[in-house]
Design an enzyme around this catalytic site. Structure first.
Site, mmCIF file in Angstrom:
data_model
loop_
_atom_site.group_PDB
_atom_site.id
_atom_site.type_symbol
_atom_site.label_atom_id
_atom_site.label_comp_id
_atom_site.label_asym_id
_atom_site.label_seq_id
_atom_site.Cartn_x
_atom_site.Cartn_y
_atom_site.Cartn_z
ATOM 1 N N HIS A 67 -7.435 49.816 -35.830
ATOM 2 C CA HIS A 67 -8.356 48.400 -36.625
ATOM 3 C C HIS A 67 -9.210 49.137 -38.088
ATOM 4 O O HIS A 67 -10.230 49.392 -38.540
ATOM 5 C CB HIS A 67 -9.363 48.507 -35.195
ATOM 6 C CG HIS A 67 -9.440 48.129 -33.919
ATOM 7 N ND1 HIS A 67 -9.083 46.758 -33.396
ATOM 8 C CD2 HIS A 67 -8.014 48.854 -33.135
ATOM 9 C CE1 HIS A 67 -8.504 46.999 -32.844
ATOM 10 N NE2 HIS A 67 -8.501 47.908 -32.633
ATOM 11 N N THR A 68 -7.946 49.243 -39.200
ATOM 12 C CA THR A 68 -8.583 49.453 -40.133
ATOM 13 C C THR A 68 -7.785 48.598 -41.045
ATOM 14 O O THR A 68 -8.837 49.133 -42.442
ATOM 15 C CB THR A 68 -7.751 51.129 -40.947
ATOM 16 O OG1 THR A 68 -6.442 51.266 -40.191
ATOM 17 C CG2 THR A 68 -8.340 52.295 -39.956
ATOM 18 N N ASP A 69 -7.227 47.658 -40.602
ATOM 19 C CA ASP A 69 -6.781 46.752 -41.375
ATOM 20 C C ASP A 69 -7.901 46.184 -42.024
ATOM 21 O O ASP A 69 -7.830 45.346 -43.076
ATOM 22 C CB ASP A 69 -5.374 45.909 -40.868
ATOM 23 C CG ASP A 69 -5.518 45.953 -39.706
ATOM 24 O OD1 ASP A 69 -6.643 45.665 -38.694
ATOM 25 O OD2 ASP A 69 -3.839 44.675 -39.275
ATOM 26 N N SER A 87 12.659 27.037 -27.197
ATOM 27 C CA SER A 87 12.266 28.945 -27.017
ATOM 28 C C SER A 87 13.907 29.436 -25.162
ATOM 29 O O SER A 87 13.366 29.183 -23.949
ATOM 30 C CB SER A 87 11.377 28.968 -26.223
ATOM 31 O OG SER A 87 11.300 30.202 -25.289
ATOM 32 N N GLY A 138 3.127 41.209 -25.167
ATOM 33 C CA GLY A 138 1.912 42.471 -24.441
ATOM 34 C C GLY A 138 2.099 43.728 -24.291
ATOM 35 O O GLY A 138 1.110 44.142 -23.514
ATOM 36 N N LEU A 185 3.650 45.392 -29.874
ATOM 37 C CA LEU A 185 4.531 45.489 -30.729
ATOM 38 C C LEU A 185 4.613 44.267 -31.914
ATOM 39 O O LEU A 185 5.784 44.489 -31.969
ATOM 40 C CB LEU A 185 5.502 45.935 -29.932
ATOM 41 C CG LEU A 185 5.736 47.215 -28.873
ATOM 42 C CD1 LEU A 185 7.212 46.837 -28.574
ATOM 43 C CD2 LEU A 185 5.301 48.720 -29.502
ATOM 44 N N SER A 186 3.910 43.725 -31.575
ATOM 45 C CA SER A 186 3.527 42.115 -32.279
ATOM 46 C C SER A 186 4.810 41.139 -32.148
ATOM 47 O O SER A 186 4.952 40.553 -33.091
ATOM 48 C CB SER A 186 3.797 43.013 -33.676
ATOM 49 O OG SER A 186 2.445 43.496 -33.645
ATOM 50 N N ASP A 242 0.078 43.479 -39.133
ATOM 51 C CA ASP A 242 1.608 43.333 -38.190
ATOM 52 C C ASP A 242 2.725 42.354 -39.051
ATOM 53 O O ASP A 242 3.719 42.299 -38.864
ATOM 54 C CB ASP A 242 0.710 42.442 -36.782
ATOM 55 C CG ASP A 242 -0.454 42.834 -36.068
ATOM 56 O OD1 ASP A 242 0.247 44.216 -36.367
ATOM 57 O OD2 ASP A 242 -0.545 42.116 -35.117
ATOM 58 N N TYR A 269 -11.238 42.207 -29.290
ATOM 59 C CA TYR A 269 -10.855 41.892 -30.835
ATOM 60 C C TYR A 269 -11.653 41.761 -31.699
ATOM 61 O O TYR A 269 -11.773 42.369 -32.352
ATOM 62 C CB TYR A 269 -9.407 41.524 -30.522
ATOM 63 C CG TYR A 269 -8.445 42.049 -31.977
ATOM 64 C CD1 TYR A 269 -8.210 43.009 -31.867
ATOM 65 C CD2 TYR A 269 -9.163 41.081 -32.615
ATOM 66 C CE1 TYR A 269 -7.314 43.078 -33.681
ATOM 67 C CE2 TYR A 269 -8.404 41.260 -34.217
ATOM 68 C CZ TYR A 269 -7.700 42.332 -34.571
ATOM 69 O OH TYR A 269 -7.121 42.249 -35.716
HETATM 70 C C1 GLA Z 1 -3.589 43.781 -33.558
HETATM 71 C C2 GLA Z 1 -3.318 43.019 -35.087
HETATM 72 C C3 GLA Z 1 -3.241 43.678 -36.039
HETATM 73 C C4 GLA Z 1 -4.220 45.263 -35.996
HETATM 74 C C5 GLA Z 1 -3.973 46.046 -34.300
HETATM 75 C C6 GLA Z 1 -4.611 47.742 -34.443
HETATM 76 O O1 GLA Z 1 -2.120 44.439 -33.435
HETATM 77 O O2 GLA Z 1 -2.829 41.957 -34.995
HETATM 78 O O3 GLA Z 1 -3.994 43.616 -37.431
HETATM 79 O O4 GLA Z 1 -5.948 45.298 -36.215
HETATM 80 O O5 GLA Z 1 -4.566 45.059 -33.663
HETATM 81 O O6 GLA Z 1 -4.515 48.280 -35.250
#
Ligand code: GLA
Length: 383
Positions: free
Chosen positions: A33-35, A66, A119, A122-123, A169, A219
């Site tokens: 949560h620093t980005d 898909s 979910g 892991l993006s 991400d 978020y």
């Molecule tokens: C999610 C968001 C990112 C980042 C993280 C927390 O993955 O997509 O941009 O904010 O949460 O670090």
């Protein structure tokens, strides 16, 4: 990833073959949560991601299948053509963001499949955006540079998926490098690769198998809290626009002007940025004890100040501590997903067994274990 299934499916659907592209999901060692606060992050791409086969077609329509969801969608490329299937928003959004930046619209056919656990934090969504952004750029010679591809993915989330995410991400998915973490300054997009090969340790994720859904989640509220705190600080310190440039003294000055909740969120964000800088120093020295302590401190902050943890994640963190794991914390946006654990090799088996058994006893379901391999970012596969 096995390319045969995608290849076969593509031939079956479209009667031809295309080009294969792969984009990975990511881990983040520290800097959560620093980005979006203009601070630092320290992610790495993993060996799991999205594989896409794609070819231009002769129409102005997109046809995508898909494989994992067994769902097929067709859409046009105008703003009004947004498809209803939510998974397709990521692809539609990438096309639209490219067109907004001057790309000439072009139809294409694609089949994709992924092995990023959904979910789990892991993006998987960044992997999906990145594979299409990278593929379309390459296929149609759009000439966007890699940083623009990252921004196209991020804006897709903002404008088509309802998540006001930061840049981490998509950056990790596009810029990831085998064996390296990426230390990214999110306010300038300057980055540095940090070799990560902790001898004698393993990095492993433990998936709490609880749902992780950032859309409509708290978020976006966390981000707003941080922005309010930063705005209050800006009044006294005009050069500070985001919390990434603020320190705790500046925050204290505005304590009475902002809500208690905003204060806690901002305190976490500022401390987390400092922890990241300290962790990078420790990594350079090979001091994994300090790295580990910082990971625990991050978990504590995410749980108690930022309040994005869950009972399952707290439980996994406590279990890691009880097993003598060097460092452990929840990872990603929060509200579910995985813990990331830096484990000395001689403690690994004990930790994994204990985590599985205790978690199963307490929550009646088994956590999933994913050993981490830091891998290469988005790429075209030559086969
Ligand atoms: C999610 C968001 C990112 C980042 C993280 C927390 O993955 O997509 O941009 O904010 O949460 O670090």
């Amino acid at each position: 990833m096995d390319t045969t299934i995608v290849r076969n499916s593509f031939r079956e659907k479209f009667g031809t073959s295309g080009v294969l592209y792969f984009s990975p999901g990511r881990i983040n060692l520290i800097g959560e949560h620093t980005d979006y606060n203009g601070g630092y992050v320290l992610p790495g791409a993993i060996d799991k991601g999205i594989l896409t086969e794609i070819t231009p077609n002769t129409s102005d329509r997109v046809r995508v299948y898909s494989l994992d969801l067994n769902d097929y969608v067709e859409f046009g490329l105008d703003e009004k053509d947004k498809p209803s299937a939510s998974w397709a928003h990521y692809i539609f959004g990438v096309c639209r963001e490219m067109i907004k930046r001057g790309a000439r619209p072009h139809g294409f056919d694609a089949v994709f499949s992924g092995n990023v656990p959904l979910g789990a934090g892991l993006s998987s969504s960044a992997a999906l955006e990145s594979t299409f952004a990278f593929a379309l750029n390459d296929l149609f010679d759009y000439d966007f540079d890699k940083k623009e591809l990252v921004l196209i993915g991020q804006k897709t989330e903002h404008n088509y998926c309802g998540v006001n995410c930061g840049i981490m991400d998509q950056f990790a998915s596009i810029f990831g490098k085998e064996g390296n973490l990426v230390r990214l300054d999110c306010s300038t997009m300057e980055y540095e690769y940090i070799p990560f090969n902790p001898l004698g340790y393993k990095l492993v994720l433990v998936d709490s198998v609880t749902k992780h859904e950032l859309v409509d989640s708290p978020y976006n509220k966390r981000r707003q809290s941080c922005e309010r705190a930063a705005a209050a600080i800006t009044v006294n310190h005009p050069h500070v626009k985001l919390l990434g440039n603020a320190d705790l003294e500046m925050l204290k000055e505005v304590k009475k002007l902002i809500s208690e909740e905003d204060y806690m969120r901002a305190q976490y964000a500022i401390q987390e940025n400092t922890r990241l800088i300290n962790t990078c120093e420790a990594l350079k020295q090979g001091d994994y004890q300090t790295v580990g302590r910082n990971l625990y401190a991050t978990h504590h902050g995410m749980s108690k100040l930022y309040e994005v943890s869950t009972i399952e994640l707290d439980f996994l963190n406590d279990t890691a501590k009880a097993c003598g794991v060097t460092g452990s914390r929840m990872m990603g946006g929060g509200f579910g997903g995985c813990t990331i654990n830096l484990v000395a090799e001689d403690k690994y088996d004990l930790f994994i067994d204990t985590a599985i058994n205790r978690f199963k006893d307490k929550f009646g379901k088994e956590p999933k274990i994913y050993p981490v391999k830091i891998s290469q970012g988005a790429r075209r596969l030559n086969e």
